[in-house]
Scaffold this motif. Structure first.
Motif, short mmCIF file in Angstrom:
data_model
loop_
_atom_site.label_atom_id
_atom_site.label_comp_id
_atom_site.label_asym_id
_atom_site.label_seq_id
_atom_site.Cartn_x
_atom_site.Cartn_y
_atom_site.Cartn_z
N UNK A 174 -11.82 -2.29 -3.73
CA UNK A 174 -11.32 -1.15 -2.95
C UNK A 174 -10.97 -0.04 -3.93
N UNK A 175 -11.07 1.21 -3.50
CA UNK A 175 -10.78 2.32 -4.41
C UNK A 175 -10.42 3.56 -3.62
N UNK A 176 -9.84 4.48 -4.34
CA UNK A 176 -9.36 5.71 -3.75
C UNK A 176 -9.41 6.76 -4.85
N UNK A 177 -10.12 7.83 -4.62
CA UNK A 177 -10.17 8.92 -5.59
C UNK A 177 -9.00 9.86 -5.29
N UNK A 178 -8.22 10.14 -6.31
CA UNK A 178 -7.04 10.99 -6.13
C UNK A 178 -7.06 12.13 -7.15
N UNK A 179 -6.47 13.25 -6.76
CA UNK A 179 -6.31 14.35 -7.69
C UNK A 179 -4.83 14.53 -7.98
N UNK A 180 -4.54 14.88 -9.22
CA UNK A 180 -3.15 15.14 -9.61
C UNK A 180 -2.66 16.40 -8.92
N UNK A 187 0.81 -1.21 0.00
CA UNK A 187 0.00 0.00 0.00
C UNK A 187 0.84 1.27 0.00
N UNK A 188 2.12 1.13 0.36
CA UNK A 188 2.98 2.32 0.44
C UNK A 188 3.59 2.70 -0.91
N UNK A 189 3.30 1.90 -1.93
CA UNK A 189 3.92 2.14 -3.23
C UNK A 189 3.57 3.49 -3.84
N UNK A 190 2.50 4.15 -3.36
CA UNK A 190 2.23 5.48 -3.93
C UNK A 190 3.12 6.54 -3.31
N UNK A 191 3.83 6.17 -2.23
CA UNK A 191 4.69 7.16 -1.60
C UNK A 191 6.16 6.78 -1.63
N UNK A 192 6.43 5.49 -1.75
CA UNK A 192 7.82 5.01 -1.68
C UNK A 192 8.19 4.26 -2.95
N UNK A 252 -1.31 -1.96 -7.23
CA UNK A 252 -0.56 -1.59 -6.01
C UNK A 252 -1.46 -1.01 -4.93
N UNK A 253 -2.73 -0.74 -5.26
CA UNK A 253 -3.63 -0.20 -4.24
C UNK A 253 -4.05 -1.32 -3.29
N UNK A 254 -3.80 -1.15 -1.99
CA UNK A 254 -4.12 -2.21 -1.04
C UNK A 254 -5.05 -1.73 0.08
N UNK A 255 -4.94 -0.47 0.50
CA UNK A 255 -5.74 0.13 1.58
C UNK A 255 -5.49 -0.56 2.91
N UNK A 256 -5.36 0.27 3.95
CA UNK A 256 -4.91 -0.24 5.23
C UNK A 256 -5.93 -1.06 6.02
N UNK A 257 -7.20 -0.68 5.97
CA UNK A 257 -8.15 -1.27 6.91
C UNK A 257 -8.38 -2.75 6.69
N UNK A 258 -8.54 -3.43 7.81
CA UNK A 258 -8.73 -4.88 7.77
C UNK A 258 -10.06 -5.29 7.16
N UNK A 259 -11.08 -4.42 7.31
CA UNK A 259 -12.42 -4.96 7.07
C UNK A 259 -12.85 -5.06 5.62
#
Lengths: 501, 501
Positions: B288-294, B192-197, B276-283
């Motif tokens: 899973x998805x995440x809306x991001x802005x450039x 999940x950290x691949x978007x930062x590292x 590479x999107x994994x998201x932290x929460x266990x449940x």
């Protein structure tokens, strides 16, 4: 992951708001906000917890009801007890703001003995409107009373009145009757119980419990039994011993001016000048008032000695503060007053004082009153206007799922509230029943033959049903739906119907 | 009463919302609610604190960020950490509710290291929409994505995309690559950290910190670098070793169906399938998805080792969970996924499971984005439409205070938002300046001669000013004012202008 043994409940004294109750509560908030905005109100949102020291020393005996956060390192914090102290803290922190008409609708927290039947919760909403700033005497105060009358009228509340008094007059009475300065607040709090207890009990509290000489109590008793309208002011003005007291004289002058302004607002008939109203909170400095309804009189057992004893003995050591709470009257639905020194308490210079006056509506009590007076069948849990359905059958019938999706998307983009059944192989009857059960007023039907040729059918449902519906071209679908939607009930109609209760 | 020495501030990581910020935030909420209602949403309000055991075991490592209430006797409670767990608790408590489209806009609490510049607060708003109920695969999921796209579009957000993945595919990849079952969650959180590292750092975490064999990490690395659109699904379908894994196969089938539905909604172009999107929460259990802005890329220092070190060493022992939070991506403005087992965790029978899928918008980040893109001069702190003024002078001039009160009352009763100066002896110029300063668009002028003869003057102010105004009879005052008001900007115009940014 946790498992098994735990209590599936909300914390004591709290509740979930859902379904029709939530719709009704939203309509009440909308009505209140619309009055607040008519009077130039701007809203403020403060954190749900404050530094513990901000709340300290503001609530007298009731401080024991404050919820603290656990010390997990860092600052010590407490949940807000009301919205007034955070507002005063905000003003003190922002000295460029020297005047403000602010409203705030939010939850407050009191670690009190819950009494659901009396609408006393540990988490509950307050709706506050306050006018801060240095203005000519009684002008903002009269507008706050007008806001109280307008709000309750717009909410369809009947038979309410504003009980009103002035701390200056009350203090003057106590001084004139011979109450020692140090005892004024505790004698004041005894007087405040006159709406629930007979004079004999209150007198006993003053004399036996609080050590006041009997003749002093008797003198007070002569005053605090007085109630009436502006004519009562004339009686006080004729009382030379009272009028020689500076504080009482200033209070009487304030009220004389106030009644001129309430006449201009045509609300004097709602006001009952009541010398027994004292209000619990320490921070009031002038006018105080409480809006009460006749129809919410206390049940016979309310505040009985037995109940209080039970509360005191109950296993968890929460306190029954029925006697000390500032929401004293059982029929009280709103209350407030003038507090000219609270902002200054947060400031080190005298210049930091900002005079304030405000009113707080108790939503839980208003909610119960209004809920009891409406027909809940008229309420719908959601606002959906159109149910998009497919009609067809036979071999090769796909159920038009993607078509329903595409059409719904067109409606959403046009601002129309639309739903459809989350199913591929839909049955026409099931879709119909789902729509009718949810009270959705309009069916948009995609027929197996018609839709591919560019036609849809629009049919009114439920109480709006009329005939077989009409077939329109897909390009005319949205304007036709908007015409139909304009004819059916909406949430704003609910607010209107509440007003006309 | 308290006095003197204390800090006049709000608790760390919290803030007051006031003035134009509050107007803008209200407009944002109104926009979001209107999308939610278009999709049939009903709202739910749960207590701000829950029994401590309700939150236990739901947030993995992040449980240390939960705020507890102090034990003052009675139940142990904690402030809610999100709105999802309270929703699941509500569903489990109300077994008659088997399906629900619920939205909830409310504050949540995390005892995290605040980073105001990154919009990370200890008290912040979430805006959640969730669909609960047993429905055909991917139909609600696709609608949630459509809601995400509609909401961000209506808020005028540009250049956003929805990064999307499936827990089933991710788990299948880990299993296929040889990650032991017990290590799946911790390897997932490294991915999940691949978007930062960079991959090298993530690989190091997997191998050196978490003990994964290097060849397993390398295999994972081949997969998680993949991102694209629906065509990437074809690539996975051709991967026989992955397709022999039941979980991955089911996930690929889900996504195949999902893309059909996002095509029907015409939103596929917004979606980036990102392994590479994994998201932290266990449940989470499925999509899973995440809306991001450039445009909200992290500042160069974000999440740097130095910053983290500082946080760890800081005097109060709050935890920097930058690495563990479920709001991982720095440009993330909304996120969510499917959680089919959470309701069942509150229930003792298997029957208690209610599948759910939802999305949560982060208001603070949206607010910053929108605020940066608008001209704040266009915003007014209040909505007041009419300023009621008196014009006159000379001997015997009263200032028309009561007349201004009476006229204001008429306006309020007609639903018009009106204010006047709280002063007897008003100066015409001062009233004018007060109205213009507040941006009030219309002056209603009671002239010393005209008003007693039944006439008032209506004059447009500020940017609406035109000519000397018009004189109308008092009985025509309200209809004339309503015509004028319809021509000036309002809050709904603000929402419209945000949409068109």
């Amino acid at each position: 992951m946790s498992s098994g043994k735990f209590q599936l409940k909300v914390p004591k004294g709290t509740k979930d708001w859902a379904d029709k109750d939530m719709v009704l509560r939203t309509a009440i908030f909308d009505t209140i906000v619309s009055v607040f905005k008519r009077h130039g109100g701007v809203t403020l949102d403060t954190p749900v917890f404050e530094l513990k020291e901000i709340l300290a020393g503001k609530y007298g005996e009731d401080s024991k009801l404050i919820y603290d956060l656990k010390d997990q390192g860092g600052e010590l914090c407490s949940l807000r007890y009301d919205l007034t102290v955070p507002f005063a803290r905000y003003l003190a922190m922002n000295p460029t703001v020297q005047s403000m008409k602010r409203f705030h609708i939010a939850k407050v927290y009191r670690r009190d003995q819950p009494a659901m039947t009396k609408g006393r919760m540990r988490e509950f909403y307050q709706c506050d409107f306050d006018i801060a700033g240095t203005f000519e005497s009684m002008i903002p105060d009269a507008e706050i009373l007008a806001i109280g009358v307008e709000t309750l009228s717009d909410l369809g509340i009947k038979d309410f009145k504003a009980k009103l008094n002035h701390r200056g007059i009350l203090d003057g009475i106590f001084q004139t009757c011979g109450v020692p300065e140090a005892d004024v607040r505790k004698i004041s709090s005894a007087v405040d119980k006159l709406d629930k207890l007979p004079w004999a009990d209150v007198k006993k509290e003053m004399t036996i419990e609080k050590g006041l000489p009997e003749e002093v109590a008797d003198k007070i008793g002569e005053y605090v039994k007085l109630k009436g309208g502006p004519e009562l002011l004339e009686q006080l003005k004729a009382d030379q011993s009272l009028m020689s007291n500076t504080s009482a004289k200033a209070g009487v002058d304030d009220l004389t001016r106030l009644f001129e302004y309430t006449d201009a607002y045509q609300i004097t008939s709602y006001i009952s000048f009541d010398l027994s109203l004292a209000r619990g909170l320490d921070y009031y400095t002038g006018l105080i008032y409480e809006f009460v309804v006749a129809s919410s009189a206390p049940p016979p057992s309310a505040g009985s000695a037995a109940e209080k004893k039970h509360a005191k003995k109950s296993k968890d050591k929460y306190i029954d503060d029925d006697d000390n709470s500032e929401n004293v009257g059982v029929g009280s639905i709103a209350a407030g007053g003038r507090y000219d020194k609270l902002v200054g308490m947060f400031s080190n210079s005298k210049k930091g004082d900002i005079p304030c006056v405000g009113v707080s509506f108790g939503v839980e009590r208003l909610f119960s009153l209004i809920k009891a007076s409406i027909n809940e069948d008229q309420l719908r849990a959601n606002d959906t206007e159109v149910f998009v359905m497919a009609m067809g059958g036979g071999e090769g019938w796909t159920g038009f799922l993607k078509e329903r999706m595409a059409v719904s998307k067109m409606l959403w983009e046009a601002g129309i509230k639309a739903e459809f059944q989350y199913k591929t192989k839909v049955k026409f009857r099931q879709q119909f029943e789902a729509a009718e059960k949810a009270g959705i007023p309009i069916a948009l039907i995609l027929g197996q033959e018609e839709y591919p040729n560019g036609y849809v059918k629009i049919k009114m449902l439920g109480t709006h049903a009329a005939g077989d519906g009409e077939t329109v071209k897909v390009e005319d679908m949205i304007p036709t739906l908007k015409e139909k939607i304009a004819t059916v009930n909406s949430t704003s109609a609910l607010i209107e119907s509440i007003r006309q209760l």
